[in-house]
Design a protein around this motif. Structure first.
Motif, PDB file in Angstrom:
ATOM      1  N   ASN A 198       0.974  -1.204  -0.060  1.00  0.00           N
ATOM      2  CA  ASN A 198      -0.096  -0.127   0.116  1.00  0.00           C
ATOM      3  C   ASN A 198       0.753   1.386   0.111  1.00  0.00           C
ATOM      4  O   ASN A 198       0.629   2.267  -0.554  1.00  0.00           O
ATOM      5  CB  ASN A 198      -1.012  -0.027   1.203  1.00  0.00           C
ATOM      6  N   CYS A 199       1.898   1.273   0.640  1.00  0.00           N
ATOM      7  CA  CYS A 199       2.858   2.462   0.698  1.00  0.00           C
ATOM      8  C   CYS A 199       3.646   2.666  -0.190  1.00  0.00           C
ATOM      9  O   CYS A 199       4.389   3.588  -0.339  1.00  0.00           O
ATOM     10  CB  CYS A 199       3.663   2.303   2.057  1.00  0.00           C
ATOM     11  N   ASP A 200       3.490   1.711  -1.362  1.00  0.00           N
ATOM     12  CA  ASP A 200       4.543   1.784  -2.664  1.00  0.00           C
ATOM     13  C   ASP A 200       3.419   2.762  -3.476  1.00  0.00           C
ATOM     14  O   ASP A 200       2.763   2.395  -4.369  1.00  0.00           O
ATOM     15  CB  ASP A 200       4.904   0.622  -3.379  1.00  0.00           C
ATOM     16  N   LEU A 201       3.520   4.184  -3.302  1.00  0.00           N
ATOM     17  CA  LEU A 201       2.576   5.080  -3.827  1.00  0.00           C
ATOM     18  C   LEU A 201       3.176   5.278  -5.383  1.00  0.00           C
ATOM     19  O   LEU A 201       4.353   4.951  -5.696  1.00  0.00           O
ATOM     20  CB  LEU A 201       2.523   6.454  -3.242  1.00  0.00           C
ATOM     21  N   HIS A 202       2.249   5.790  -6.256  1.00  0.00           N
ATOM     22  CA  HIS A 202       2.443   6.060  -7.553  1.00  0.00           C
ATOM     23  C   HIS A 202       2.469   7.529  -7.863  1.00  0.00           C
ATOM     24  O   HIS A 202       1.548   8.469  -7.168  1.00  0.00           O
ATOM     25  CB  HIS A 202       1.286   5.365  -8.385  1.00  0.00           C
ATOM     26  N   PRO A 203       3.099   8.012  -8.659  1.00  0.00           N
ATOM     27  CA  PRO A 203       3.054   9.502  -9.238  1.00  0.00           C
ATOM     28  C   PRO A 203       1.885   9.706  -9.898  1.00  0.00           C
ATOM     29  O   PRO A 203       1.250   9.178 -10.372  1.00  0.00           O
ATOM     30  CB  PRO A 203       4.354   9.716  -9.994  1.00  0.00           C
ATOM     31  N   ALA A 204       1.075  10.933  -9.358  1.00  0.00           N
ATOM     32  CA  ALA A 204      -0.071  11.416  -9.939  1.00  0.00           C
ATOM     33  C   ALA A 204       0.349  11.818 -11.633  1.00  0.00           C
ATOM     34  O   ALA A 204       1.326  12.193 -11.737  1.00  0.00           O
ATOM     35  CB  ALA A 204      -0.596  12.475  -9.436  1.00  0.00           C
ATOM     36  N   THR A 240      -6.451  14.130  -5.041  1.00  0.00           N
ATOM     37  CA  THR A 240      -5.627  13.694  -6.475  1.00  0.00           C
ATOM     38  C   THR A 240      -5.981  12.579  -7.349  1.00  0.00           C
ATOM     39  O   THR A 240      -6.037  12.735  -8.566  1.00  0.00           O
ATOM     40  CB  THR A 240      -4.361  13.468  -5.726  1.00  0.00           C
ATOM     41  N   VAL A 267      -2.919  16.539 -13.723  1.00  0.00           N
ATOM     42  CA  VAL A 267      -3.467  16.623 -12.337  1.00  0.00           C
ATOM     43  C   VAL A 267      -2.979  18.079 -11.716  1.00  0.00           C
ATOM     44  O   VAL A 267      -4.154  18.728 -11.068  1.00  0.00           O
ATOM     45  CB  VAL A 267      -2.954  15.649 -11.293  1.00  0.00           C
ATOM     46  N   CYS A 281      -5.413   5.610  -1.340  1.00  0.00           N
ATOM     47  CA  CYS A 281      -5.185   6.013  -2.424  1.00  0.00           C
ATOM     48  C   CYS A 281      -3.931   5.794  -3.101  1.00  0.00           C
ATOM     49  O   CYS A 281      -2.834   5.793  -2.444  1.00  0.00           O
ATOM     50  CB  CYS A 281      -5.502   7.693  -2.671  1.00  0.00           C
ATOM     51  N   PRO A 282      -3.792   5.310  -4.306  1.00  0.00           N
ATOM     52  CA  PRO A 282      -2.661   4.831  -5.003  1.00  0.00           C
ATOM     53  C   PRO A 282      -1.501   6.114  -4.938  1.00  0.00           C
ATOM     54  O   PRO A 282      -0.226   5.942  -5.035  1.00  0.00           O
ATOM     55  CB  PRO A 282      -2.782   4.355  -6.104  1.00  0.00           C
ATOM     56  N   PHE A 283      -2.157   7.439  -4.972  1.00  0.00           N
ATOM     57  CA  PHE A 283      -1.458   8.639  -5.032  1.00  0.00           C
ATOM     58  C   PHE A 283      -1.069   9.176  -3.721  1.00  0.00           C
ATOM     59  O   PHE A 283       0.006   9.538  -3.357  1.00  0.00           O
ATOM     60  CB  PHE A 283      -1.941   9.576  -5.864  1.00  0.00           C
ATOM     61  N   GLU A 284      -1.866   9.241  -2.782  1.00  0.00           N
ATOM     62  CA  GLU A 284      -2.077   9.879  -1.457  1.00  0.00           C
ATOM     63  C   GLU A 284      -1.782   8.909  -0.435  1.00  0.00           C
ATOM     64  O   GLU A 284      -1.258   9.388   0.652  1.00  0.00           O
ATOM     65  CB  GLU A 284      -3.333  10.690  -1.445  1.00  0.00           C
ATOM     66  N   GLY A 285      -1.873   7.799  -0.559  1.00  0.00           N
ATOM     67  CA  GLY A 285      -1.777   6.814   0.363  1.00  0.00           C
ATOM     68  C   GLY A 285      -3.175   6.558   1.393  1.00  0.00           C
ATOM     69  O   GLY A 285      -4.167   6.548   0.928  1.00  0.00           O
TER      70      GLY A 285
END
Lengths: 312, 312
Positions: free
Chosen positions: A299-305, B109, A309, B149-153
């Motif tokens: 879950n904590c491996d986030l993605h760039p928006a 986001t 955006v 959220c995949p961007f914000e966590g």
């Protein structure tokens, strides 16, 4: 359901045994050793590292002796060997296995199909192994098809409890309830685990679930909630079921550990290392593996928006 | 955990919308219609049959009007349409959708990335759709990324509850909490469902889980245990997540229904018909699908024992 869980969940890694045993592509001895050493470095306290069955029955694991002799022995890890009979027990002891795991099915038909003997013959063989071990190594015995049999269907709960009591009376401390072909459901799991915990301390009980029908982690949740604390799982969700081509095998270690981390249950295993190791499996076995977290990340491996955006 | 469950679990089938929307292979309008008609015959009371979004944004569902006009209308089924704005609402009403489902992300986001507008603009658009519908059709609104959220966590639980209350105050009866990219865990689910049920009757609440990290059915169990009764699921586990190539999509309908049957929870859907329909999906979409029960069969689909068993 009370989710304020704090007690650790112990994962016994079984990919080197229950995972690799059905793989068609030969995995080199040195690659098996590297896999087990990689698992030892992840923090496991228990690894089922191989089996000492007939090389004709399970050719994929015919190098059990070389594997046990080649691995780095982490002093914090109990290396378990599956043994089908006293001959396998002798090989496992010669290879310095820390614990022997015996297997019999609750279903007579499944035991005859899988072990090629009756349950009575299996139990007699267990007696021989208990005498052979003579308290020099730990013993565990598995009740296979404890939650259902692909030939017989439902398995009487009383029969499972009775087998567990027989194992304990023979001097076998560790007990595993195995959902060999993924037929368990959470309601059944909660009930049977509660029954068995009347006879076996939680520290001696292992639950072995397969994800054949997608219920693996739901069953873990039900078993943990009922008091079980130790679970088998295979890296990448390796393993499988001969009756369900294309379906998932064992519950996936990194998916289980991810669930624990997200729920705040201590599992004591390094999830990042696990994911990295799991991602080496497709090359090792020659096909994709069922685990999800190695594909999706934590879950904590986030993605760039996306760039747009910023302009909205 | 108390497993003496009796209350029915309602499955809303979403494969025709959330499943097909990310498929690369074009599915012909007549095949979509046949799929939905096949689903209607399985006993569902709710089917999300399509969406009325921009054909540029989701080309796979550009034929929503033709699909809604072509399907056999089973009087026992509520056919839901996803609509992003008032323009989509007009198209859905023209196509005689029974219910409109609106979507906004709890994450600013993610809403900007997915809907290309701020949450404030989304809510203003919802107001327009509420006025357009003017109580002639049911309305549902989804809180996407409600569990992460995949961007914000992590997403603040208070924010989700606040959005749910806003939806209800606007006159939107149905509420869906969506785990858009499979980040929910059972502990979090139990807590959030309990909070939301303080504001929304169980009959109006839907949980939408993805199996991206293997926790789909465990999350259903936790939500049901907390009082939720309605769940989205997709035949074959269709759907997916752009951030998790190769990972599972929506929770799989037949896997969910199988769990209900095994646990004695009435789901009101014909599992055998579902499995047969699910087995047509690989040909329809051009690839294997993640569902397990269609591969493994039901528990009661027993296998013949090998011949040698008789001689042991």
């Amino acid at each position: 359901m009370n989710f304020e869980y704090k007690e650790p969940l112990i994962v016994q890694e079984v990919a080197p045994r229950d995972g690799l045993q059905i793989e068609k592509q030969w995995v080199e001895t040195e690659d098996k050793i590297a896999l087990i050493d990689g698992l030892s470095a992840c923090g496991f306290t228990r690894i089922e590292a191989g089996s000492f069955v007939s090389p004709k029955a399970i050719p994929a694991l015919r190098d059990g002796d070389a594997v046990f002799n080649g691995i780095r022995r982490d002093p914090g890890v109990i290396y378990v060997a599956l043994v089908p009979n006293v001959k396998g027990g002798e090989r496992a002891l010669a290879a310095n296995a820390d614990e022997l795991n015996l297997v019999m099915s609750a279903s007579q038909t499944h035991n005859r199909a899988n072990m090629r003997m009756s349950c009575e013959s299996s139990l007699a063989g267990f007696g021989d192994v208990v005498r052979l071990a003579a308290a020099t190594v730990s013993l565990n015995a598995t009740v296979a098809t404890a939650f259902g049999c692909p030939f017989e269907g439902q398995i009487d709960e009383e029969r499972v409890v009775s087998i567990v009591r027989t194992y304990r009376e023979m001097g076998i401390t560790g007990i595993t309830l195995a959902d060999t072909t993924g037929m368990a459901n959470p309601r059944q799991v909660a009930r049977l685990v509660a029954r068995v915990l009347e006879h076996v301390p939680a520290a001696d009980l292992t639950l072995h679930f397969h994800n054949t029908r997608g219920l693996g982690l739901a069953n873990v949740l039900a078993a943990y909630d009922a008091g079980a604390r130790r679970f088998d799982a295979a890296l990448g969700g390796l393993g499988g079921c001969p009756f369900a081509p294309g379906a998932s095998g064992n519950i996936c270690t990194e998916d289980l550990v991810n669930m624990c981390e997200e729920m705040g249950i201590p599992a004591g295993v390094d999830l990042q290392k696990l994911i990295a190791l799991s991602r080496t499996l497709p090359a090792l076995v020659g096909h994709e593996v069922p685990g999800q977290v190695a594909k999706a990340g934590r879950n904590c491996d986030l993605h760039p928006a996306p760039d747009y955006v910023r302009t909205i």
